[in-house]
Scaffold this active site. Structure first.
Site, short mmCIF file in Angstrom:
data_model
loop_
_atom_site.label_atom_id
_atom_site.label_comp_id
_atom_site.label_asym_id
_atom_site.label_seq_id
_atom_site.Cartn_x
_atom_site.Cartn_y
_atom_site.Cartn_z
N LYS A 169 35.34 -118.12 43.01
CA LYS A 169 36.09 -119.38 42.81
C LYS A 169 35.85 -120.26 43.76
CE LYS A 169 39.74 -116.61 40.45
NZ LYS A 169 41.09 -116.32 40.24
N ARG A 190 33.02 -99.24 62.90
CA ARG A 190 33.70 -100.07 63.80
C ARG A 190 34.20 -99.50 65.04
NH1 ARG A 190 38.19 -103.24 59.89
NH2 ARG A 190 36.53 -104.46 58.62
N GLY A 192 38.36 -112.58 57.16
CA GLY A 192 39.21 -113.84 57.29
C GLY A 192 38.85 -114.62 58.36
N GLY A 202 32.97 -109.65 53.05
CA GLY A 202 32.64 -108.35 52.55
C GLY A 202 31.65 -108.15 51.43
#
Length: 401
Positions: A197, A36, A377, A354
């Site tokens: 899910k 990063r 996110g 991820g």
């Protein structure tokens, strides 16, 4: 694209507050993976080459508004200096007299990193007073941290409302890739969505069926969609309480003309472990004492044909239990097909999340995709069609002279 980039800003002699993502792994006070940090180099180099003075804003971990010594940015300084090839000064605060003094003492060739913004409770509350104090340290604001652009914090949104603002090179690349994938894509557009899910990706699926031409649903969530069609999925991971919602998504897809591709054959096993005895059966024939752990070869072939007819691909989530052999076969095969088409110039491929990044790395094709987002996110919220505060605020700034 209404947001400014570094090319729109006169940086000569300017103090540039740069919001960065340096949440890197540290062991015994040493950075163990500087990926990063290295991705920030183009932005820092361009600012310095244009005569600007970079001042880095960042958070680390979750101190929740308190000063936590273990979450200081100080241990990052050696890794920052190694990556940037320049001296990096550190200030133990991100505002006030200490930060002002550190900035005054900074020479033209150095970079200043300010302490963890989340040490202040006002950061996550987007406190106007804190935003004004931090903004006073700079002349220009540059956001190079798409990963936190879905947060309306002081360092991602509040400061940008005060100073002329722009996107850094990493943020620019992310926004351009996402614009190409969902904003104004080349059609047909195909999405692959996997994961455990349905409940965690309802908004994503609801948005995608309105925007893509083909939607491949894999992983554990595919079992819920199969169950919604009255198929017995045995002991498979399945949200039976979500079958009504899954049926609604399928109905919405039919209305919008989005072709949904569910597994037609599956790989089943009685044990969830590497090398477990397994068999391939039609999706409608899962034994009552078995669980579905991957898509079968017929499904893989259907996905490959859809990929060959697509121009743009968006990928989020694996197609099976990719972490263990042999249930990684479908994910690997689809990823390799997408990578080959991308290399041949036939496909624009954008992936994120991820598990997705891990799966593409495992398949050995991550470098072949057009763009891979590590934003988590923020990437998901963009795919869900939400407005990201850290991006939207950049649209409010006029082109800078």
């Amino acid at each position: 694209m209404g947001w400014n980039t570094l090319d729109d800003v006169d940086l000569r002699g300017k103090r540039v507050l740069v919001r960065v993502d340096v949440n890197v792994p540290i062991e015994n006070g040493t950075v163990t993976d500087d990926t990063r940090i290295r991705r920030l180099v183009p932005t820092l180099n361009d600012i310095r080459a244009a005569g600007g003075k970079p001042i880095l804003l960042a958070h680390f971990d979750r101190p929740k508004g308190k000063r936590v010594p273990e979450m200081s940015l100080l241990p990052l300084v050696p890794a920052l200096e190694a990556a940037f090839g320049a001296p990096v000064a550190f200030c133990a605060d991100c505002r006030g007299p200490a930060a002002e003094a550190a900035l005054a003492a900074l020479d033209q060739d150095s970079i200043l990193v300010l302490e963890n913004t989340r040490f202040h409770p006002g950061e996550e509350k987007n406190c106007p007073e804190l935003a004004a104090e931090i903004a006073a340290l700079g002349d220009v604001y540059c956001n190079d941290a798409f990963s936190v652009a879905h947060r309306a914090h002081v360092s991602t949104e509040g400061v940008a409302r005060i100073l002329p603002s722009c996107a850094g090179r990493l943020m620019q690349a992310e926004l351009e890739a996402l614009e190409a994938a969902l904003g104004k894509p080349q059609r047909p557009v195909m999405a692959v969505v996997g994961g455990a899910k349905v409940s965690t990706k309802l908004e994503l699926l609801g948005n995608l069926v309105e925007k893509v031409d083909h939607l491949v649903i894999g992983g554990g969530m595919a079992n819920t969609f199969l169950a919604a069609q009255g198929i017995d999925v045995g002991k498979s991971l399945c949200e039976h309480e979500m079958t009504g919602t899954a049926a609604e998504i399928l109905a919405k897809a039919e209305q919008t003309g989005c072709a949904v591709l569910l597994p037609s054959d599956v790989v089943v096993a009685r044990e969830f472990k590497a090398g477990a005895d397994h068999q391939t059966v039609p999706a409608s024939a899962c034994p009552a004492d078995a669980m579905i752990l991957d898509a079968g070869p017929e499904t893989v072939a259907r996905v490959a044909r859809a990929l060959e007819g697509a121009k743009t691909l968006i990928w989020n989530g694996p197609m099976g239990a990719f972490e263990i052999d042999p249930f990684d076969a479908a994910t690997n095969a689809a990823a390799q097909t997408a990578a080959a088409l991308t290399r041949d110039g036939q496909l624009i491929s954008v992936a994120g999340g991820g598990d997705t990044v891990a799966a593409l790395n495992q398949a050995g094709v991550a470098e072949d995709f057009t763009y891979i987002s590590t934003a988590g996110g923020a990437f998901l919220e963009w795919m869900e069609g939400k407005t990201l505060p850290g991006v939207a605020v950049l649209d409010q700034q006029g082109v800078l002279a």
